[in-house]
Write an enzyme that holds these catalytic residues in place. Structure first.
Site, PDB file in Angstrom:
ATOM      1  N   ASN A   9       0.866  -1.181   0.000  1.00 33.45           N
ATOM      2  CA  ASN A   9       0.000   0.000   0.000  1.00 33.45           C
ATOM      3  C   ASN A   9       0.905   1.235   0.000  1.00 33.45           C
ATOM      4  O   ASN A   9       1.489   1.581   1.027  1.00 33.45           O
ATOM      5  CB  ASN A   9      -0.880  -0.053   1.263  1.00 33.45           C
ATOM      6  CG  ASN A   9      -1.828   1.122   1.356  1.00 33.45           C
ATOM      7  OD1 ASN A   9      -1.787   2.038   0.522  1.00 33.45           O
ATOM      8  ND2 ASN A   9      -2.669   1.113   2.370  1.00 33.45           N
ATOM      9  N   ARG A  92      -2.728  -2.092  -3.376  1.00 38.72           N
ATOM     10  CA  ARG A  92      -3.934  -1.309  -3.110  1.00 38.72           C
ATOM     11  C   ARG A  92      -3.918  -0.114  -4.051  1.00 38.72           C
ATOM     12  O   ARG A  92      -2.941   0.637  -4.089  1.00 38.72           O
ATOM     13  CB  ARG A  92      -3.934  -0.821  -1.664  1.00 38.72           C
ATOM     14  CG  ARG A  92      -5.130   0.043  -1.404  1.00 38.72           C
ATOM     15  CD  ARG A  92      -5.029   0.752  -0.100  1.00 38.72           C
ATOM     16  NE  ARG A  92      -6.210   1.569   0.077  1.00 38.72           N
ATOM     17  CZ  ARG A  92      -6.217   2.718   0.722  1.00 38.72           C
ATOM     18  NH1 ARG A  92      -5.098   3.187   1.252  1.00 38.72           N
ATOM     19  NH2 ARG A  92      -7.328   3.403   0.851  1.00 38.72           N
ATOM     20  N   HIS A 181     -13.393   2.927   0.475  1.00 41.70           N
ATOM     21  CA  HIS A 181     -13.406   1.874   1.509  1.00 41.70           C
ATOM     22  C   HIS A 181     -14.037   0.579   0.985  1.00 41.70           C
ATOM     23  O   HIS A 181     -14.507  -0.248   1.774  1.00 41.70           O
ATOM     24  CB  HIS A 181     -14.236   2.287   2.755  1.00 41.70           C
ATOM     25  CG  HIS A 181     -13.608   3.320   3.631  1.00 41.70           C
ATOM     26  ND1 HIS A 181     -14.366   4.212   4.364  1.00 41.70           N
ATOM     27  CD2 HIS A 181     -12.319   3.609   3.914  1.00 41.70           C
ATOM     28  CE1 HIS A 181     -13.571   4.994   5.063  1.00 41.70           C
ATOM     29  NE2 HIS A 181     -12.310   4.658   4.798  1.00 41.70           N
ATOM     30  N   HIS A 209     -18.076   1.671   8.216  1.00 40.38           N
ATOM     31  CA  HIS A 209     -16.621   1.702   8.440  1.00 40.38           C
ATOM     32  C   HIS A 209     -16.301   3.021   9.143  1.00 40.38           C
ATOM     33  O   HIS A 209     -16.399   4.100   8.535  1.00 40.38           O
ATOM     34  CB  HIS A 209     -15.874   1.591   7.103  1.00 40.38           C
ATOM     35  CG  HIS A 209     -14.388   1.653   7.266  1.00 40.38           C
ATOM     36  ND1 HIS A 209     -13.563   0.579   7.023  1.00 40.38           N
ATOM     37  CD2 HIS A 209     -13.576   2.654   7.680  1.00 40.38           C
ATOM     38  CE1 HIS A 209     -12.311   0.912   7.284  1.00 40.38           C
ATOM     39  NE2 HIS A 209     -12.302   2.177   7.678  1.00 40.38           N
ATOM     40  N   GLY A 213     -11.204   7.978   8.477  1.00 41.66           N
ATOM     41  CA  GLY A 213     -12.210   8.210   7.435  1.00 41.66           C
ATOM     42  C   GLY A 213     -13.403   7.337   7.783  1.00 41.66           C
ATOM     43  O   GLY A 213     -13.231   6.261   8.341  1.00 41.66           O
ATOM     44  N   ARG A 242     -12.579  15.369   8.378  1.00 39.25           N
ATOM     45  CA  ARG A 242     -13.400  15.785   7.232  1.00 39.25           C
ATOM     46  C   ARG A 242     -14.816  16.112   7.692  1.00 39.25           C
ATOM     47  O   ARG A 242     -15.356  15.441   8.579  1.00 39.25           O
ATOM     48  CB  ARG A 242     -13.480  14.676   6.170  1.00 39.25           C
ATOM     49  CG  ARG A 242     -12.155  14.337   5.539  1.00 39.25           C
ATOM     50  CD  ARG A 242     -12.376  13.415   4.329  1.00 39.25           C
ATOM     51  NE  ARG A 242     -11.116  12.842   3.920  1.00 39.25           N
ATOM     52  CZ  ARG A 242     -10.830  11.537   3.960  1.00 39.25           C
ATOM     53  NH1 ARG A 242     -11.737  10.659   4.370  1.00 39.25           N
ATOM     54  NH2 ARG A 242      -9.663  11.111   3.562  1.00 39.25           N
ATOM     55  N   GLY A 331     -11.463   1.498  13.362  1.00 38.74           N
ATOM     56  CA  GLY A 331     -10.995   1.756  14.735  1.00 38.74           C
ATOM     57  C   GLY A 331     -12.113   2.097  15.704  1.00 38.74           C
ATOM     58  O   GLY A 331     -12.175   1.562  16.815  1.00 38.74           O
ATOM     59  N   ASN A 335     -14.057  -0.739  18.323  1.00 40.80           N
ATOM     60  CA  ASN A 335     -13.633  -0.575  19.719  1.00 40.80           C
ATOM     61  C   ASN A 335     -14.529   0.274  20.606  1.00 40.80           C
ATOM     62  O   ASN A 335     -14.386   0.234  21.819  1.00 40.80           O
ATOM     63  CB  ASN A 335     -12.236   0.052  19.766  1.00 40.80           C
ATOM     64  CG  ASN A 335     -11.212  -0.862  19.164  1.00 40.80           C
ATOM     65  OD1 ASN A 335     -10.943  -1.922  19.698  1.00 40.80           O
ATOM     66  ND2 ASN A 335     -10.675  -0.473  18.028  1.00 40.80           N
ATOM     67  N   GLU A 386      -8.142  -5.066   5.459  1.00 45.69           N
ATOM     68  CA  GLU A 386      -8.030  -4.744   4.042  1.00 45.69           C
ATOM     69  C   GLU A 386      -6.853  -5.479   3.395  1.00 45.69           C
ATOM     70  O   GLU A 386      -6.928  -5.901   2.253  1.00 45.69           O
ATOM     71  CB  GLU A 386      -7.910  -3.237   3.854  1.00 45.69           C
ATOM     72  CG  GLU A 386      -9.256  -2.572   4.151  1.00 45.69           C
ATOM     73  CD  GLU A 386      -9.183  -1.078   4.349  1.00 45.69           C
ATOM     74  OE1 GLU A 386      -9.444  -0.353   3.391  1.00 45.69           O
ATOM     75  OE2 GLU A 386      -8.865  -0.651   5.475  1.00 45.69           O
TER      76      GLU A 386
HETATM   77  P1  ADP Z   1      -7.568   4.723   9.961  1.00 49.15           P
HETATM   78  O1  ADP Z   1      -8.844   5.112   9.322  1.00 49.15           O
HETATM   79  O2  ADP Z   1      -6.515   5.780   9.889  1.00 49.15           O
HETATM   80  O3  ADP Z   1      -7.095   3.320   9.623  1.00 49.15           O
HETATM   81  P2  ADP Z   1      -8.488   3.608  12.486  1.00 49.15           P
HETATM   82  O4  ADP Z   1      -9.382   2.631  11.789  1.00 49.15           O
HETATM   83  O5  ADP Z   1      -7.414   3.080  13.358  1.00 49.15           O
HETATM   84  O6  ADP Z   1      -7.881   4.688  11.512  1.00 49.15           O
HETATM   85  O7  ADP Z   1      -9.455   4.528  13.373  1.00 49.15           O
HETATM   86  C1  ADP Z   1      -9.003   5.609  14.126  1.00 49.15           C
HETATM   87  C2  ADP Z   1     -10.089   5.941  15.143  1.00 49.15           C
HETATM   88  O8  ADP Z   1     -10.361   4.747  15.882  1.00 49.15           O
HETATM   89  C3  ADP Z   1      -9.721   7.012  16.152  1.00 49.15           C
HETATM   90  O9  ADP Z   1     -10.789   7.940  16.274  1.00 49.15           O
HETATM   91  C4  ADP Z   1      -9.561   6.242  17.451  1.00 49.15           C
HETATM   92  O10 ADP Z   1     -10.043   6.965  18.532  1.00 49.15           O
HETATM   93  C5  ADP Z   1     -10.413   5.038  17.250  1.00 49.15           C
HETATM   94  N1  ADP Z   1      -9.845   3.915  18.007  1.00 49.15           N
HETATM   95  C6  ADP Z   1      -8.784   3.164  17.644  1.00 49.15           C
HETATM   96  N2  ADP Z   1      -8.507   2.251  18.608  1.00 49.15           N
HETATM   97  C7  ADP Z   1      -9.405   2.438  19.582  1.00 49.15           C
HETATM   98  C8  ADP Z   1      -9.664   1.829  20.861  1.00 49.15           C
HETATM   99  N3  ADP Z   1      -8.918   0.821  21.312  1.00 49.15           N
HETATM  100  N4  ADP Z   1     -10.705   2.300  21.589  1.00 49.15           N
HETATM  101  C9  ADP Z   1     -11.475   3.312  21.122  1.00 49.15           C
HETATM  102  N5  ADP Z   1     -11.286   3.922  19.950  1.00 49.15           N
HETATM  103  C10 ADP Z   1     -10.278   3.509  19.197  1.00 49.15           C
END
Ligand code: ADP
Length: 406
Positions: A9, A92, A181, A209, A213, A242, A331, A335, A386
């Site tokens: 990527n 990618r 995505h 997702h 983003g 954004r 993320g 979570n 991904e």
């Molecule tokens: P990207 O889109 O850059 O791949 P991620 O999918 O890691 O980013 O998502 C980032 C977001 O996920 C952030 O807002 C972060 O707060 C949230 N996040 C990541 N890990 C956790 C966690 N363990 N608990 C709560 N929120 C999380």
């Protein structure tokens, strides 16, 4: 047939990679180079041999990819003995325009097609292409496969992809919804079908997702029929930085107030969303902590984030007619139980009822249902992957090519 697949990527100043043993789906090594072109670039690799971190100058993506390959075959740190062990490389690619509706084996025509789409994704497609060309040069024996973020959404019908602007803008400038995505939405939908032991054609899914983003997709019988990101990833949900949907007249109004086009581009893509609303952070974890301490702007940002998502989920329930499942990924989606709950709150009469205990238990890395027995529409947390999704496509396409050549 057991083989090794390298997934690459290439970002504007970074390269991320994972080397898989397929079809076992086992990661043998993964890593990244960041700050390519700067005075000191950073390299990290974790593998069965351990973790290495290095700082050194890497001037270009070609040099970066060459370095990655050297590290993979390195006598001490490496995990393979020769580059010929890499059966295929999956790349990618962010934008495949209307020409690419699925992952493809990379040929001269495919490279020309990706070059044609560069205009639509000027920050992403050019580094993706550099990665492809360098990979062909360093790994000439490996099959090269392109996997597009936009491809999954090419099944969206015209009523959902046209904007209500003069139709010549579509003809002349390719203005339409493309969506992004796609690799993630497709992967989590495929995972859910496997978990439920159903054919994807038996399921209507709304996939959310939520990372830095954010996008939501309506998936009818395995096909994307609408998605919240549009011509670019700016449209739709509130994201880390954004804005998502806004009244476009705000842009004209601000231009009249002296803002430049470039500054507005920066403002809407980099300074808006959770960061702009809260004035604190684009990271949801920081906003949750600030809200807990009584910060009103953090609370407002979170409220708007969840409200916008709820609005899209409601709209896509209407689009699908019958919704079987809602998926949370990314993320935040994987979570953050509070965001999942708040986004689905008040939808009990529409058939969605969260089970607090199940919801609290679902955290990163775990696939699980988060709705109650009584909930007519089920919601699930499904971690996205991904890279694995790219490896799966690459494996399938490269094996087919290998068979055809044999
Ligand atoms: P990207 O889109 O850059 O791949 P991620 O999918 O890691 O980013 O998502 C980032 C977001 O996920 C952030 O807002 C972060 O707060 C949230 N996040 C990541 N890990 C956790 C966690 N363990 N608990 C709560 N929120 C999380």
């Amino acid at each position: 047939m057991p083989v090794k697949i390298l997934v690459i990527n290439c970002g504007s100043s970074s390269i991320k990679y994972q080397l898989f043993d397929m079809p076992e789906e086992k990661i043998i090594a993964k890593g990244m180079i960041e700050k390519i072109g700067e005075e000191s670039s950073s390299f990290i690799q974790t593998s069965i041999k351990g973790r290495i971190e290095l700082q050194r100058q890497i001037a270009s993506h070609e040099e970066g990819l060459n370095f990655i390959i050297e590290m993979l075959i390195d006598g001490k740190e490496g995990v393979i003995s020769t580059v010929e062990d890499i059966f295929a490389v999956g790349h990618r690619v962010v934008h495949g325009g209307e020409g690419f509706t699925k992952s493809v084996l990379i040929t001269h025509e495919v490279i020309a097609g990706i070059e044609e789409c560069a205009d639509l994704a000027p920050l992403h497609n050019p580094p993706n292409l550099v990665g492809i060309k360098a990979s062909k040069m360093f790994l000439p024996h490996s099959a090269q496969v392109a996997v597009f973020d936009t491809a999954f959404h090419q099944t969206i019908p015209p009523r959902a992809y046209f904007y209500a602007v003069p139709a010549e803008l579509y003809e002349k400038h390719k203005i339409r919804r493309y969506g992004f995505h796609g690799t993630s939405h497709r992967y989590v939908a495929y995972r859910l079908a496997s978990i439920l032991k159903k054919d994807k054609r038996e399921l209507n899914i709304i996939s959310c997702h939520l990372g830095n983003g954010c996008s939501v997709t309506a998936i009818e019988k395995g096909e994307s029929v609408d998605t919240s990101m549009g011509f670019t990833p700016l449209e739709g949900l509130v994201m880390g930085t954004r804005s998502g949907d806004i009244d476009l007249a705000i842009i004209f109004y601000l231009i009249n107030k002296g803002y430049s086009v470039e500054s507005l581009n920066n403002l809407l893509n980099k300074k808006s969303g959770l960061l702009g609303l809260s004035g604190i952070s684009n990271d949801m974890r920081n906003l949750m902590a600030a809200r807990d301490k009584g910060n009103a702007r953090a609370k407002l940002a979170i409220d708007i984030f969840c409200y916008r998502l709820r609005k899209y989920i409601g709209a896509y329930m209407a689009v699908l007619g019958k919704t079987d499942a809602i998926i949370f990924t990314g993320g935040i989606g994987e979570n953050n139980a509070a965001i999942r709950k708040e986004s689905l709150s008040g939808m009990e009469s529409l058939g969605i009822e969260i089970d607090d205990e199940k919801n609290a238990k679902a955290t990163r890395g775990v696939e699980g249902e988060i709705t109650s027995e009584a909930s007519k529409i089920k919601a699930y947390v499904i971690p996205t992957d991904e890279e694995l999704s790219i490896a799966l496509d690459t494996y399938e396409i490269a094996c087919k090519q290998h068979k055809n050549q044999a």
